[in-house]
Write a protein that holds these residues in place. Structure first.
Motif, short mmCIF file in Angstrom:
data_model
loop_
_atom_site.label_atom_id
_atom_site.label_comp_id
_atom_site.label_asym_id
_atom_site.label_seq_id
_atom_site.Cartn_x
_atom_site.Cartn_y
_atom_site.Cartn_z
N ASN A 41 27.70 44.97 60.12
CA ASN A 41 28.18 46.12 59.35
C ASN A 41 29.64 46.41 59.66
O ASN A 41 30.43 46.70 58.77
N LYS A 42 30.02 46.33 60.94
CA LYS A 42 31.41 46.58 61.32
C LYS A 42 32.33 45.52 60.72
O LYS A 42 33.41 45.83 60.22
N LYS A 43 31.90 44.27 60.79
CA LYS A 43 32.71 43.17 60.26
C LYS A 43 32.85 43.30 58.75
O LYS A 43 33.94 43.12 58.20
N GLU A 44 31.76 43.62 58.08
CA GLU A 44 31.79 43.78 56.63
C GLU A 44 32.71 44.94 56.22
O GLU A 44 33.51 44.82 55.30
N LYS A 45 32.62 46.05 56.95
CA LYS A 45 33.47 47.21 56.67
C LYS A 45 34.93 46.86 56.90
O LYS A 45 35.81 47.24 56.11
N ALA A 46 35.22 46.11 57.96
CA ALA A 46 36.60 45.71 58.23
C ALA A 46 37.14 44.83 57.12
O ALA A 46 38.29 45.00 56.68
N HIS A 47 36.32 43.91 56.62
CA HIS A 47 36.76 43.05 55.51
C HIS A 47 37.00 43.87 54.25
O HIS A 47 37.98 43.64 53.53
N GLU A 48 36.12 44.80 53.98
CA GLU A 48 36.29 45.65 52.79
C GLU A 48 37.55 46.51 52.91
O GLU A 48 38.32 46.63 51.95
N ASP A 49 37.77 47.08 54.10
CA ASP A 49 38.96 47.90 54.32
C ASP A 49 40.23 47.06 54.15
O ASP A 49 41.21 47.52 53.55
N GLN A 50 40.21 45.85 54.68
CA GLN A 50 41.38 44.97 54.55
C GLN A 50 41.64 44.61 53.10
O GLN A 50 42.78 44.60 52.64
N TYR A 51 40.57 44.32 52.35
CA TYR A 51 40.72 44.00 50.92
C TYR A 51 41.32 45.18 50.16
O TYR A 51 42.24 45.01 49.37
N VAL A 52 40.80 46.38 50.43
CA VAL A 52 41.29 47.58 49.74
C VAL A 52 42.75 47.82 50.09
O VAL A 52 43.57 48.12 49.22
N HIS A 53 43.09 47.65 51.36
CA HIS A 53 44.48 47.85 51.80
C HIS A 53 45.41 46.87 51.09
O HIS A 53 46.47 47.27 50.58
N ASN A 54 45.02 45.60 51.06
CA ASN A 54 45.85 44.59 50.39
C ASN A 54 45.97 44.87 48.89
O ASN A 54 47.04 44.70 48.30
N GLU A 56 45.78 47.80 47.41
CA GLU A 56 46.68 48.94 47.23
C GLU A 56 48.13 48.55 47.43
O GLU A 56 49.01 49.03 46.71
N LEU A 57 48.41 47.66 48.39
CA LEU A 57 49.78 47.19 48.59
C LEU A 57 50.29 46.45 47.35
O LEU A 57 51.45 46.63 46.94
N GLN A 59 49.28 46.89 44.28
CA GLN A 59 49.50 47.89 43.23
C GLN A 59 50.81 48.64 43.45
O GLN A 59 51.56 48.89 42.51
N LEU A 60 51.11 48.98 44.71
CA LEU A 60 52.36 49.67 45.02
C LEU A 60 53.57 48.79 44.70
O LEU A 60 54.57 49.27 44.18
N LYS A 61 53.48 47.50 45.02
CA LYS A 61 54.57 46.59 44.71
C LYS A 61 54.81 46.53 43.21
O LYS A 61 55.95 46.54 42.74
N LYS A 62 53.73 46.47 42.44
CA LYS A 62 53.85 46.43 40.99
C LYS A 62 54.47 47.72 40.46
O LYS A 62 55.33 47.70 39.56
N LEU A 63 54.05 48.85 41.00
CA LEU A 63 54.60 50.14 40.57
C LEU A 63 56.08 50.25 40.92
O LEU A 63 56.88 50.72 40.10
N LYS A 64 56.46 49.82 42.12
CA LYS A 64 57.86 49.86 42.51
C LYS A 64 58.71 48.96 41.61
O LYS A 64 59.81 49.33 41.22
#
Length: 91
Positions: A41-54, A56-57, A59-64
């Motif tokens: 569960n911890k590993k899966e959550k970490a992967h999901e968090d990393q995917y979401v973070h990437n 969002e980054l 999307q921010l690059k595209k917006l900028k």
């Protein structure tokens, strides 16, 4: 007529081939027990968090980039407007 009532009143049974059966392993572990472990569960959550973070980054690059393109377009339009005003004043 009495015989028809008896036939209609008897409950019908479902053949065993149509019943759903859940199989468990001999060790007593249910299906998906690996997914229920804390480490997984911890590993899966970490992967999901990393995917979401990437994501969002990205999307921010595209917006900028979009903002920079709009700023460049605005500067170009302002320059054209200033040129038109200068040409109108000269005439």
């Amino acid at each position: 007529m009495l015989a028809l009532r008896r036939i209609a009143a008897t409950p019908r049974t479902v053949p065993a081939a149509f019943l759903a059966v859940r199989n468990y392993s001999v060790a007593g572990r249910a299906e998906g027990s690996v997914a229920q472990s804390k480490g997984f569960n911890k590993k899966e959550k970490a992967h999901e968090d990393q995917y979401v973070h990437n994501h969002e980054l990205e999307q921010l690059k595209k917006l900028k980039a979009s903002i920079e393109a709009k700023k460049a377009e605005l500067n170009k339009l302002e320059q054209e407007h200033a040129d038109l005003e200068n040409n109108a004043e000269k005439k």
